[in-house]
Write a protein that holds these residues in place. Sequence first.
Motif, PDB file in Angstrom:
ATOM      1  N   TYR A  13       0.845  -1.197   0.000  1.00 16.98           N
ATOM      2  CA  TYR A  13       0.000   0.000   0.000  1.00 16.98           C
ATOM      3  C   TYR A  13       0.879   1.246   0.000  1.00 16.98           C
ATOM      4  CZ  TYR A  13       1.214   0.660   4.909  1.00 16.98           C
ATOM      5  OH  TYR A  13       1.903   0.869   6.073  1.00 16.98           O
ATOM      6  N   GLN A  14       0.254   2.412  -0.155  1.00 18.27           N
ATOM      7  CA  GLN A  14       0.958   3.689  -0.094  1.00 18.27           C
ATOM      8  C   GLN A  14       0.686   4.346   1.247  1.00 18.27           C
ATOM      9  OE1 GLN A  14      -0.461   5.035  -4.240  1.00 18.27           O
ATOM     10  NE2 GLN A  14       1.537   6.017  -4.021  1.00 18.27           N
ATOM     11  N   PRO A  15       1.676   4.420   2.120  1.00 15.04           N
ATOM     12  CA  PRO A  15       1.479   5.017   3.442  1.00 15.04           C
ATOM     13  C   PRO A  15       1.304   6.521   3.358  1.00 15.04           C
ATOM     14  CG  PRO A  15       3.782   4.473   3.112  1.00 15.04           C
ATOM     15  CD  PRO A  15       3.038   3.913   1.940  1.00 15.04           C
ATOM     16  N   ALA A  16       0.786   7.084   4.433  1.00 13.72           N
ATOM     17  CA  ALA A  16       0.569   8.530   4.508  1.00 13.72           C
ATOM     18  C   ALA A  16       1.290   9.092   5.724  1.00 13.72           C
ATOM     19  CB  ALA A  16      -0.927   8.832   4.593  1.00 13.72           C
ATOM     20  N   GLY A  17       1.359  10.419   5.814  1.00 11.41           N
ATOM     21  CA  GLY A  17       1.924  11.083   6.985  1.00 11.41           C
ATOM     22  C   GLY A  17       3.391  10.785   7.189  1.00 11.41           C
ATOM     23  N   LYS A  18       3.783  10.623   8.453  1.00 10.41           N
ATOM     24  CA  LYS A  18       5.197  10.416   8.792  1.00 10.41           C
ATOM     25  C   LYS A  18       5.752   9.139   8.182  1.00 10.41           C
ATOM     26  CE  LYS A  18       6.751  11.483  12.818  1.00 10.41           C
ATOM     27  NZ  LYS A  18       6.994  11.569  14.275  1.00 10.41           N
ATOM     28  N   GLU A  24       7.511   5.537  -0.382  1.00 10.82           N
ATOM     29  CA  GLU A  24       6.254   5.769  -1.107  1.00 10.82           C
ATOM     30  C   GLU A  24       5.336   4.548  -1.039  1.00 10.82           C
ATOM     31  OE1 GLU A  24       5.032   8.258  -3.064  1.00 10.82           O
ATOM     32  OE2 GLU A  24       6.675   9.704  -3.066  1.00 10.82           O
ATOM     33  N   TRP A  25       5.949   3.377  -0.893  1.00  8.65           N
ATOM     34  CA  TRP A  25       5.197   2.130  -0.859  1.00  8.65           C
ATOM     35  C   TRP A  25       5.689   1.279   0.308  1.00  8.65           C
ATOM     36  CZ3 TRP A  25       1.305   0.776  -4.409  1.00  8.65           C
ATOM     37  CH2 TRP A  25       1.127   1.673  -5.456  1.00  8.65           C
ATOM     38  N   GLY A  26       4.746   0.653   1.020  1.00  8.12           N
ATOM     39  CA  GLY A  26       5.095  -0.185   2.150  1.00  8.12           C
ATOM     40  C   GLY A  26       4.403  -1.531   2.079  1.00  8.12           C
ATOM     41  N   LEU A  79       3.880  -2.945 -10.419  1.00  8.67           N
ATOM     42  CA  LEU A  79       5.300  -3.176 -10.631  1.00  8.67           C
ATOM     43  C   LEU A  79       6.034  -1.936 -11.121  1.00  8.67           C
ATOM     44  CD1 LEU A  79       7.485  -5.295 -10.405  1.00  8.67           C
ATOM     45  CD2 LEU A  79       6.980  -6.031 -12.734  1.00  8.67           C
ATOM     46  N   GLN A  80       5.448  -1.177 -12.040  1.00  9.99           N
ATOM     47  CA  GLN A  80       6.153  -0.004 -12.558  1.00  9.99           C
ATOM     48  C   GLN A  80       6.418   1.017 -11.453  1.00  9.99           C
ATOM     49  OE1 GLN A  80       7.568   0.595 -15.758  1.00  9.99           O
ATOM     50  NE2 GLN A  80       8.505   2.038 -14.324  1.00  9.99           N
ATOM     51  N   ALA A  81       5.418   1.295 -10.632  1.00 10.20           N
ATOM     52  CA  ALA A  81       5.603   2.236  -9.524  1.00 10.20           C
ATOM     53  C   ALA A  81       6.625   1.712  -8.522  1.00 10.20           C
ATOM     54  CB  ALA A  81       4.272   2.502  -8.825  1.00 10.20           C
ATOM     55  N   LEU A  82       6.603   0.421  -8.268  1.00  6.20           N
ATOM     56  CA  LEU A  82       7.554  -0.170  -7.331  1.00  6.20           C
ATOM     57  C   LEU A  82       8.966  -0.166  -7.891  1.00  6.20           C
ATOM     58  CD1 LEU A  82       5.302  -3.071  -6.043  1.00  6.20           C
ATOM     59  CD2 LEU A  82       6.044  -1.073  -4.745  1.00  6.20           C
ATOM     60  N   HIS A  83       9.110  -0.288  -9.205  1.00  8.16           N
ATOM     61  CA  HIS A  83      10.422  -0.115  -9.828  1.00  8.16           C
ATOM     62  C   HIS A  83      10.950   1.293  -9.568  1.00  8.16           C
ATOM     63  CE1 HIS A  83      10.065  -3.583 -12.978  1.00  8.16           C
ATOM     64  NE2 HIS A  83      10.662  -3.985 -11.874  1.00  8.16           N
ATOM     65  N   ASP A  84      10.059   2.260  -9.582  1.00  4.73           N
ATOM     66  CA  ASP A  84      10.460   3.656  -9.394  1.00  4.73           C
ATOM     67  C   ASP A  84      10.804   3.971  -7.944  1.00  4.73           C
ATOM     68  OD1 ASP A  84      10.046   4.132 -12.077  1.00  4.73           O
ATOM     69  OD2 ASP A  84       8.042   4.978 -11.813  1.00  4.73           O
ATOM     70  N   PHE A  85      10.019   3.412  -7.007  1.00  4.75           N
ATOM     71  CA  PHE A  85      10.119   3.854  -5.619  1.00  4.75           C
ATOM     72  C   PHE A  85      10.582   2.793  -4.632  1.00  4.75           C
ATOM     73  CE2 PHE A  85       6.820   6.629  -7.521  1.00  4.75           C
ATOM     74  CZ  PHE A  85       7.469   7.852  -7.358  1.00  4.75           C
ATOM     75  N   GLY A  86      10.567   1.523  -5.015  1.00  6.86           N
ATOM     76  CA  GLY A  86      10.953   0.475  -4.088  1.00  6.86           C
ATOM     77  C   GLY A  86       9.864   0.172  -3.074  1.00  6.86           C
ATOM     78  N   VAL A 116      12.804  -5.021  -7.951  1.00  3.23           N
ATOM     79  CA  VAL A 116      12.261  -4.013  -7.036  1.00  3.23           C
ATOM     80  C   VAL A 116      13.208  -3.854  -5.848  1.00  3.23           C
ATOM     81  CG1 VAL A 116      10.365  -3.475  -5.445  1.00  3.23           C
ATOM     82  CG2 VAL A 116       9.875  -4.464  -7.689  1.00  3.23           C
ATOM     83  N   ASN A 117      13.605  -2.622  -5.570  1.00  4.73           N
ATOM     84  CA  ASN A 117      14.459  -2.339  -4.419  1.00  4.73           C
ATOM     85  C   ASN A 117      13.671  -2.498  -3.119  1.00  4.73           C
ATOM     86  OD1 ASN A 117      16.595  -1.651  -6.128  1.00  4.73           O
ATOM     87  ND2 ASN A 117      15.986   0.487  -6.201  1.00  4.73           N
ATOM     88  N   VAL A 118      14.321  -3.077  -2.103  1.00  6.79           N
ATOM     89  CA  VAL A 118      13.667  -3.355  -0.831  1.00  6.79           C
ATOM     90  C   VAL A 118      14.470  -2.739   0.314  1.00  6.79           C
ATOM     91  CG1 VAL A 118      12.838  -5.146   0.731  1.00  6.79           C
ATOM     92  CG2 VAL A 118      12.853  -5.570  -1.727  1.00  6.79           C
ATOM     93  N   LYS A 119      13.747  -2.099   1.241  1.00  5.38           N
ATOM     94  CA  LYS A 119      14.358  -1.592   2.469  1.00  5.38           C
ATOM     95  C   LYS A 119      13.694  -2.292   3.654  1.00  5.38           C
ATOM     96  CE  LYS A 119      13.423   2.649   1.244  1.00  5.38           C
ATOM     97  NZ  LYS A 119      13.255   4.137   1.289  1.00  5.38           N
ATOM     98  N   LEU A 120      14.511  -2.932   4.495  1.00  4.87           N
ATOM     99  CA  LEU A 120      14.027  -3.597   5.699  1.00  4.87           C
ATOM    100  C   LEU A 120      14.489  -2.802   6.913  1.00  4.87           C
ATOM    101  CD1 LEU A 120      15.019  -7.307   4.878  1.00  4.87           C
ATOM    102  CD2 LEU A 120      12.819  -6.185   4.456  1.00  4.87           C
ATOM    103  N   LEU A 121      13.570  -2.432   7.797  1.00  5.18           N
ATOM    104  CA  LEU A 121      13.924  -1.686   9.005  1.00  5.18           C
ATOM    105  C   LEU A 121      13.654  -2.556  10.229  1.00  5.18           C
ATOM    106  CD1 LEU A 121      14.848   0.949  10.347  1.00  5.18           C
ATOM    107  CD2 LEU A 121      12.448   1.669  10.380  1.00  5.18           C
TER     108      LEU A 121
END
Length: 276
Positions: A13-18, A24-26, A79-86, A116-121
Motif C-alpha cells: 500500500y501507499q502510506p501517509a503522513g510520517k 512511497e510504498w510499504g 510493478l512499474q511504480a515499485l520499480h520507481d520507488f521500491g 524491485v528495491n527493498v528496504k528492511l527496518l
Amino acid sequence: MKTVKNYHGKAIYQPAGKAAEYGEWGCNFYIGCSNWCGYCFCSEILKPGLWSSTVTLKKAFKDEQDAIAVFEKELSKNLQALHDFGLFFSFTTDPLLPETMELTAQGVKTCVENGVNVKLLTKRADFIDKFFKLLVSYGNFDAELYLKHLAFGFTLTGHDELEPGASSNGERIQAMKELNELGYKTFASIEPIVDFQSSMSMIKASFPFCNLYKVGLMSGKGINYNFLEAKQFFSELQLLPNSVKIYLKDSLVKLLGVDRATLQANFVSSDYNMFQ
C-alpha cells in the motif's frame, strides 16, 4: 512516474503522513511486535484491540500461503511504480523477528527477482545467518542481485531500556557494520529522538558504515524538546563528513525552523535513492 493515488492493498500500500517519509510504498504482513518499545506509536494509531506484543498475521489473509499469493498479485499490479520507488518493510511489526522473518524473506525474494528495491527496518541483530539461509534455501540465489536491490536499516535510539525485547543498540550497529562490509546498503532510523545526545552518539558510532540517516522526533508521548539542544544537535550534524547522507524528517525541520533548500548537499530529500 505518476503513481496510483490512495492505493490500499492487503499487503502492499501507499502510506501517509510520517510513514510516507520512509517510503512511497510499504508492505505489512503482520501486526504486533515483541520488541516492547516504550515509545511505540502503533498502539495509538491502529484500531483498538489490534496492537499486541504477540505477532499475528493480518486478518486480511487466510494464512501465510495466502499472504504471499496476495503479495505477488499486488506487486505485479503495481510493478512499474515499485520499480520507481521500491518497497519498505514494515510499519506494523519488525520484519526480522523470528515470527515474521520467513514471510519477509519470501517477499524480498519476489521483489529482488522482479527488480524491485527493498528496504528492511529492524531493531534486531540476530537475524543475519537465518535470514540468508532462508534466501539460499529458496534456490537460484544470486548474491549480486541481492546486493543491488536489498538494503538493511536499523532503528538507533541509544536507549536499550526503552526497547527491552530488541537487540541492544550496540548489537544493531555491529550488525549494520557486518552487512555493510558484505556490500549491502545500510540505513539508520534515528527516530524517535529520545534525547539529542544519545542520538548523536548513535550517529557517530555508525556513520562509517551507514549510507543514509533518517532523523525525526518522537510522536506523541507529551515530549517537549529543548530548542537550544536541537540547534546544537543540528550544528553537529552539519560537521559530519559530506559523504554522510542525512534526511531530516518534517518533525525536526519544523522544530528547527530551517529551509531545506538552504541545507548543504549531503542533507537529502525524502525521495533520495540510496540504491543509485
